[in-house]
Design an enzyme around this catalytic site. Structure first.
Site, PDB file in Angstrom:
ATOM      1  N   ASP A 229      33.289  34.899  34.580  1.00  0.00           N
ATOM      2  CA  ASP A 229      33.123  33.785  33.647  1.00  0.00           C
ATOM      3  C   ASP A 229      34.425  33.068  33.350  1.00  0.00           C
ATOM      4  O   ASP A 229      34.430  32.022  32.695  1.00  0.00           O
ATOM      5  CB  ASP A 229      32.456  34.258  32.345  1.00  0.00           C
TER       6      ASP A 229
ATOM      7  N   HIS B 108      42.299  44.470  27.663  1.00  0.00           N
ATOM      8  CA  HIS B 108      40.961  44.252  28.206  1.00  0.00           C
ATOM      9  C   HIS B 108      40.764  45.257  29.342  1.00  0.00           C
ATOM     10  O   HIS B 108      41.755  45.772  29.878  1.00  0.00           O
ATOM     11  CB  HIS B 108      40.846  42.805  28.702  1.00  0.00           C
TER      12      HIS B 108
END
Length: 302
Positions: free
Chosen positions: A67, A141
């Site tokens: 994304d 992350h």
């Protein structure tokens, strides 16, 4: 006239929705354009937003989840198809070089544009153009991720009243600015510091030192707020922020304009993101991003 604004191309996380495209953000900064995180569909969103391939001088990818990066293939090919007349520089995590290579050469096309690859391997300055400094900070992350920060250098604003008091006018003003002193009058005596503007782009991450380093003193902070506060544990597990956490960061960092984006498809009420960021104590300008809006960078402090 120079323009400083954020053009929002997409605001969804993980999967697009009927109303939200995958990520994509173009920062117009005077005569330059910096494209952040071009997700799938970015090329079409550019068309809808009135953004041309010629507007792109730099591409910054935070990490290689789809994304945030699947649109690279189309954007790079469009830059070449349109024969953009200037070089384009791409920044992305060095650990994802193989992903960048695959996206750059996903299909056959004729290369016509000079594309500089400048991967990011550690915190620090990536570019110093004189007009701004671009630096990166590591985020938290599941895959390596970096946020980006643009900082304009401080300058001096001449004060007409003080110049008149000292009898300095015409070409002498420029001479004083260049030399720092003229006939015993210092630059400090007739001017004041004009703080350079600051912009930061923070995507997929948990709370970490990098988030605060990027946000500190920003005129505009674009930051993910994938989850609402009631799902904070889910956010932490998946390496994301909540709206309240984003608001708290902005408050503590002294941000002037907070732009929330990257929303999970599980939520249908965007106003809740603003409410939770406000509940965390943020009192500045706040925008809950929607596809195809333009958000001006706040005017300078005087």
């Amino acid at each position: 006239m120079s323009v400083r604004e954020l053009v929002v191309l997409g605001t969804a996380s993980q999967v697009p929705t009927r109303h939200r495209n995958h990520n994509g953000y173009l920062l117009r900064w005077d005569g330059e354009g910096i494209l952040f995180d071009p997700g799938e569909g970015t090329q079409r969103q550019m068309l809808r937003a009135g953004v041309a391939a010629h507007d792109i001088n730099r591409i910054c990818v935070t990490h290689f989840h789809g994304d945030h990066a699947l649109g690279l293939a189309g954007v790079i090919q469009r830059i070449n198809l349109d024969r953009v007349p200037h070089p384009v520089t791409a920044h992305y995590p060095a650990s994802g070089q193989h992903f960048f290579d695959r996206l750059r050469y996903a299909t056959a096309y004729r290369e016509s544009v000079e594309l500089h690859q400048t991967p990011v391997a550690a915190d620090g300055v990536l570019a110093d153009t004189g007009a701004y400094t671009l630096d990166a900070h590591r985020l938290s992350h599941p895959v390596e991720s970096y946020g980006y920060r643009l900082t304009e250098p401080d300058s001096r604003r001449m004060l007409p009243g003080r110049l008149a008091e000292h009898g300095i006018a015409g070409p002498d003003v420029g001479l004083l600015r260049r030399t720092g002193e003229l006939r015993g009058v210092t630059l400090d005596a007739v001017s004041e510091r004009r703080r350079g503007q600051r912009f930061a782009f923070v995507m997929d991450t948990r709370l970490c030192d990098g988030v605060y380093a990027l946000a500190e003193g920003c005129d505009m902070l674009v930051i993910e707020s994938t989850f609402l506060d009631e799902d904070e544990r889910l956010a932490t597990d998946h390496g994301h922020l909540t709206a309240g956490q984003a608001g708290r960061v902005a408050r503590e960092a002294g941000v002037r304009h907070l732009v929330l984006t990257h929303f999970s498809q599980r939520y249908t009420e965007p106003d809740l993101f603003e409410a939770q960021a406000r509940a965390a104590g943020f009192e500045g300008q706040l925008t809950v991003a929607q596809d195809l809006i333009r958000v001006p960078v706040p005017t300078r402090h005087h």
